[in-house]
Design a protein around this motif. Structure first.
Motif, PDB file in Angstrom:
ATOM      1  N   ALA A  74       0.843  -1.205   0.000  1.00  0.00           N
ATOM      2  CA  ALA A  74       0.000   0.000   0.000  1.00  0.00           C
ATOM      3  C   ALA A  74       0.871   1.246   0.000  1.00  0.00           C
ATOM      4  O   ALA A  74       2.041   1.201   0.394  1.00  0.00           O
ATOM      5  CB  ALA A  74      -0.884  -0.002   1.239  1.00  0.00           C
ATOM      6  N   SER A  75       0.285   2.349  -0.448  1.00  0.00           N
ATOM      7  CA  SER A  75       0.978   3.631  -0.275  1.00  0.00           C
ATOM      8  C   SER A  75      -0.056   4.738  -0.240  1.00  0.00           C
ATOM      9  O   SER A  75      -1.200   4.558  -0.653  1.00  0.00           O
ATOM     10  CB  SER A  75       1.977   3.883  -1.407  1.00  0.00           C
ATOM     11  N   THR A  76       0.370   5.892   0.274  1.00  0.00           N
ATOM     12  CA  THR A  76      -0.512   7.069   0.328  1.00  0.00           C
ATOM     13  C   THR A  76      -0.715   7.612  -1.090  1.00  0.00           C
ATOM     14  O   THR A  76       0.260   7.806  -1.803  1.00  0.00           O
ATOM     15  CB  THR A  76       0.150   8.174   1.174  1.00  0.00           C
ATOM     16  N   VAL A  77      -1.976   7.861  -1.481  1.00  0.00           N
ATOM     17  CA  VAL A  77      -2.230   8.478  -2.792  1.00  0.00           C
ATOM     18  C   VAL A  77      -2.565   9.962  -2.656  1.00  0.00           C
ATOM     19  O   VAL A  77      -2.517  10.706  -3.621  1.00  0.00           O
ATOM     20  CB  VAL A  77      -3.392   7.814  -3.567  1.00  0.00           C
ATOM     21  N   GLY A  78      -2.898  10.400  -1.459  1.00  0.00           N
ATOM     22  CA  GLY A  78      -3.220  11.801  -1.227  1.00  0.00           C
ATOM     23  C   GLY A  78      -3.998  11.921   0.079  1.00  0.00           C
ATOM     24  O   GLY A  78      -4.343  10.881   0.648  1.00  0.00           O
ATOM     25  N   PRO A  79      -4.237  13.109   0.606  1.00  0.00           N
ATOM     26  CA  PRO A  79      -3.703  14.354   0.089  1.00  0.00           C
ATOM     27  C   PRO A  79      -2.228  14.515   0.429  1.00  0.00           C
ATOM     28  O   PRO A  79      -1.733  13.855   1.345  1.00  0.00           O
ATOM     29  CB  PRO A  79      -4.548  15.411   0.818  1.00  0.00           C
ATOM     30  N   GLY A  80      -1.545  15.390  -0.303  1.00  0.00           N
ATOM     31  CA  GLY A  80      -0.132  15.625  -0.054  1.00  0.00           C
ATOM     32  C   GLY A  80       0.520  16.320  -1.235  1.00  0.00           C
ATOM     33  O   GLY A  80      -0.167  16.759  -2.161  1.00  0.00           O
ATOM     34  N   LEU A  81       1.826  16.412  -1.198  1.00  0.00           N
ATOM     35  CA  LEU A  81       2.583  17.085  -2.263  1.00  0.00           C
ATOM     36  C   LEU A  81       2.788  16.089  -3.401  1.00  0.00           C
ATOM     37  O   LEU A  81       3.291  14.982  -3.169  1.00  0.00           O
ATOM     38  CB  LEU A  81       3.931  17.554  -1.717  1.00  0.00           C
ATOM     39  N   VAL A  82       2.403  16.502  -4.615  1.00  0.00           N
ATOM     40  CA  VAL A  82       2.346  15.531  -5.706  1.00  0.00           C
ATOM     41  C   VAL A  82       3.684  14.825  -5.972  1.00  0.00           C
ATOM     42  O   VAL A  82       3.735  13.599  -6.096  1.00  0.00           O
ATOM     43  CB  VAL A  82       1.719  16.153  -6.982  1.00  0.00           C
ATOM     44  N   GLY A  83       4.762  15.597  -6.026  1.00  0.00           N
ATOM     45  CA  GLY A  83       6.076  15.000  -6.304  1.00  0.00           C
ATOM     46  C   GLY A  83       6.486  14.005  -5.222  1.00  0.00           C
ATOM     47  O   GLY A  83       7.144  12.994  -5.495  1.00  0.00           O
ATOM     48  N   CYS A  84       6.088  14.280  -4.004  1.00  0.00           N
ATOM     49  CA  CYS A  84       6.407  13.411  -2.864  1.00  0.00           C
ATOM     50  C   CYS A  84       5.570  12.136  -2.919  1.00  0.00           C
ATOM     51  O   CYS A  84       6.079  11.022  -2.744  1.00  0.00           O
ATOM     52  CB  CYS A  84       6.140  14.154  -1.559  1.00  0.00           C
ATOM     53  N   LEU A  85       4.264  12.309  -3.170  1.00  0.00           N
ATOM     54  CA  LEU A  85       3.354  11.154  -3.237  1.00  0.00           C
ATOM     55  C   LEU A  85       3.820  10.160  -4.299  1.00  0.00           C
ATOM     56  O   LEU A  85       3.800   8.941  -4.082  1.00  0.00           O
ATOM     57  CB  LEU A  85       1.930  11.616  -3.575  1.00  0.00           C
TER      58      LEU A  85
END
Ligand code: KG4
Ligand code: ZN
Length: 322
Positions: A74-85
């Motif tokens: 699994a991984s975080t898809v958002g919310p967050g900074l796009v380049g980081c995600l």
């Protein structure tokens, strides 16, 4: 196994059955962003790239397992900074592809709530108070998949207000933990304006501005007292609305979540509520309040149970909502 890379921590964890942490590794970028007084998105993304493989290897090593033993990635898809995600998502997708296992994209906000499942037997329904850098919400969690926002801030998030005040009074980044520490040396003896908002919503910008104006107009005001007074008022407002939500829903379980739930005064204030009233209070252990991958893995597990697998074409969603 889950990866978190939405902001300034590169993290990887392996969690069993949604509740038992097998390995939990967090590489913080605090030292790098401290110099600039906040997170610089491009630098953060580059740092994630530098750290990601080391963090994943260390997680496998601590857990004593290989990719073959993992049920899903699994991984975080958002919310967050796009380049980081994208860094974390690509790593998780690659592992899923290489080991022929499902990939599960996780909502970061949902994961903050799931941090409360780790090492506890908390079951829905409960009222969640999500207080992070970008969000302040009261959420009615009816089941592992059904949740409804029943109150939220109409302006600043609590974490954002902590960070802005910290910057103005010269504490720097990261503001919340520094305010927490300073407040412990102060007295909450400064009267601040209380803003009344209808229903279960919040407003923190008036309180934040009042503190900042006081600091500018009275330069020799005691900063520790300012921090303590702000924290006390914030805790009162959070308590008042969360209690109201308990009364309106007849759900007498509250789970705190998000970075600000690491605040020692706020934790204490909610714990006192448990002692005074018939309300059960949950909050994650400190290192699971701020960004980590164990909470992503826990949320990922509940998605896995429902068969909520994601396509490998899934993109990052920087402004994803709960
Ligand atoms: O949940 P989080 O790590 O990241 C987001 O998803 O936003 O929350 C970060 C926020 C920041 O605003 C930070 O200053 C605040 O949580 N925070 C705290 C404390 N630890 C972190 N605020 C007050 N007291 C703390 N001890
Ligand atoms: Zn977070």
């Amino acid at each position: 196994m889950a990866i978190e890379s939405s902001c300034d921590e590169t993290a990887c964890a392996i969690v069993k059955g949604g509740r038992e942490v097998i390995a939990n590794v967090v590489a913080s970028q605090i030292k790098i962003h401290e110099e600039f007084g906040g997170v610089i998105p491009e630098i953060a993304a580059r740092e994630h790239l530098e750290a990601i493989n080391v963090v994943i290897d260390e997680t496998f090593k601590q857990a004593g397992v290989t990719g073959k033993d993992v049920t899903a990635f699994a991984s975080t898809v958002g919310p967050g900074l796009v380049g980081c995600l994208l860094v974390g998502m690509n790593a998780a997708k690659t592992l899923a592809l290489a080991y022929d296992k499902p990939f599960i994209g996780v909502n970061h906000l949902n994961a903050h709530l799931a941090a409360n499942f780790i090492d506890t037997n908390l079951e829905p329904p409960f009222i969640a108070l999500l207080v992070s850098g970008g969000h302040t919400q009261i959420i009615k969690v009816s089941s592992f998949s059904e949740m409804e926002i029943i109150g939220e801030t109409i302006d600043d998030a609590v974490g954002e207000a902590f960070d802005k005040i910290a910057r103005v009074i010269g504490l720097g980044y990261p503001g919340g933990p520094k305010m927490d520490k300073l407040a412990q040396e102060g007295k909450s003896n400064i009267d601040l304006p209380k803003v009344h908002v209808e229903g279960l919503d919040f407003s923190f910008s008036g309180l934040k501005t009042a503190i900042i104006n006081l600091h500018h107009k009275t330069p020799d005001i005691n900063k520790a007292d300012l921090a303590a007074s702000f924290e006390k008022d914030v805790a009162e407002i959070l308590l008042e609305n969360t209690k109201k939500a308990v009364n309106e829903t007849n759900i007498n379980k509250i789970a705190l979540a998000g970075g600000v739930s690491a605040n020692s005064y706020i934790r204490k204030a909610f714990k006192e509520l448990e002692e005074k009233e018939n309300i059960e209070i949950y909050y994650p252990e400190l290192k699971l309040c701020t960004d980590n991958a164990a909470m992503i893995a826990s949320a990922g597990y509940y998605n896995y149970l429902k068969g909520n697998f994601s396509d490998l074409k899934l993109n990052a969603v920087p402004n994803l909502k709960l």
